[in-house]
Motif scaffolding. Structure first.
Motif, short mmCIF file in Angstrom:
data_model
loop_
_atom_site.label_atom_id
_atom_site.label_comp_id
_atom_site.label_asym_id
_atom_site.label_seq_id
_atom_site.Cartn_x
_atom_site.Cartn_y
_atom_site.Cartn_z
N ARG A 92 0.83 -1.20 0.00
CA ARG A 92 0.00 0.00 0.00
C ARG A 92 0.87 1.26 0.00
O ARG A 92 0.58 2.22 -0.69
N LEU A 93 1.95 1.23 0.78
CA LEU A 93 2.79 2.42 0.90
C LEU A 93 3.71 2.62 -0.29
O LEU A 93 4.05 3.75 -0.63
N SER A 123 2.74 4.30 -8.01
CA SER A 123 2.74 5.55 -7.25
C SER A 123 3.78 6.51 -7.81
O SER A 123 4.58 6.15 -8.66
N LEU A 124 3.75 7.75 -7.32
CA LEU A 124 4.78 8.71 -7.70
C LEU A 124 6.13 8.27 -7.18
O LEU A 124 7.16 8.66 -7.69
N GLY A 125 6.11 7.48 -6.12
CA GLY A 125 7.32 6.83 -5.70
C GLY A 125 7.98 7.36 -4.45
O GLY A 125 7.58 8.35 -3.86
N VAL A 126 9.00 6.64 -4.12
CA VAL A 126 9.83 6.92 -2.96
C VAL A 126 11.16 7.44 -3.50
O VAL A 126 11.68 6.94 -4.49
N ILE A 181 12.52 2.90 -4.70
CA ILE A 181 13.18 4.18 -5.02
C ILE A 181 13.04 4.49 -6.51
O ILE A 181 13.38 3.67 -7.36
N ARG A 182 12.54 5.69 -6.80
CA ARG A 182 12.36 6.14 -8.18
C ARG A 182 13.34 7.24 -8.55
O ARG A 182 13.45 7.62 -9.71
N LEU A 242 14.30 8.08 3.24
CA LEU A 242 13.34 7.67 2.22
C LEU A 242 12.15 8.61 2.34
O LEU A 242 11.53 8.71 3.40
N TYR A 243 11.84 9.28 1.24
CA TYR A 243 10.75 10.25 1.20
C TYR A 243 9.67 9.72 0.27
O TYR A 243 9.94 9.44 -0.91
N ASP A 244 8.46 9.57 0.78
CA ASP A 244 7.32 9.10 0.00
C ASP A 244 6.61 10.32 -0.58
O ASP A 244 5.96 11.08 0.15
N LEU A 245 6.75 10.53 -1.87
CA LEU A 245 6.18 11.70 -2.52
C LEU A 245 4.66 11.69 -2.48
O LEU A 245 4.02 12.72 -2.33
#
Length: 185
Positions: A35-36, A41-44, A111-112, A59-62
């Motif tokens: 889920r996270l 998703s836009l990514g981490v 990670i993106r 680690l930043y979750d956008l």
């Protein structure tokens, strides 16, 4: 600090500030990693700060404008009365590897992108095969005052130097470190 790295990353919550997740990884991310960190998703994003005293990673979750994990590793500093302030470039790599390895695996896999900040005016001399030739002279190294004077004199004085290049030559800047390296190593 880690907050300075977080401040460089996108901020999308209502107040415009980065949000630091207060739950432990096990409470939040490990049970909910799909889920996270969904693949669409836009990514981490991995934020890295290589500072004078430590290497920090987060680690930043956008999608959630949330910092989900942080890690830091202290760095030694070679310091002497003559103004020497140096580190080995290899210390940075070892510390970075330690930081990243401590971040949650699910987050690392998601990670993106990577953002990096570091010390300015540090000189890492490289050879023709990209090998490090000498210790890194840091921004706070002041052993190059003589070389600053030599460079300034070659410009015809401080005012001519400022007029020519836009600023005075100071010990923290890189030009005097290159000259020092040529004379001493």
């Amino acid at each position: 600090s880690i907050n300075s790295v977080a401040g460089l990353l996108p901020k999308t919550n209502n107040s415009g500030d980065a949000v630091v997740c207060t739950r432990t990884y096990d409470q939040c991310c490990s049970a909910n990693s799909d889920r996270l960190f969904p693949s669409r998703s836009l990514g981490v994003y991995l934020g890295i700060d290589i500072g004078t005293q430590s290497v920090k990673a987060l680690l930043y979750d956008l999608d959630r404008a949330t910092v989900h994990a942080t890690s830091s590793e202290p760095l030694p500093l070679r310091s002497d009365r003559d103004g020497t302030r140096e580190q080995e470039a290899s210390w940075w790599i070892v510390a970075l590897e330690a930081c990243v390895s401590r971040l949650p695996e699910a987050g690392r896999k998601a990670i993106r992108g990577v953002g990096v900040s570091g010390q300015q005016h540090g000189l890492v001399p490289l050879g023709s095969a990209d090998q490090v030739l000498a210790p890194v002279k840091l921004w706070c190294d002041t052993t190059t005052e003589q070389q600053c004077g030599e460079i300034t004199h070659a410009f015809g004085g401080r005012e001519h130097c400022i007029k020519s290049v836009g600023n005075a030559i100071l010990p923290g800047y890189t030009a005097s470190k290159i000259r020092w390296l040529k004379q001493h190593r």
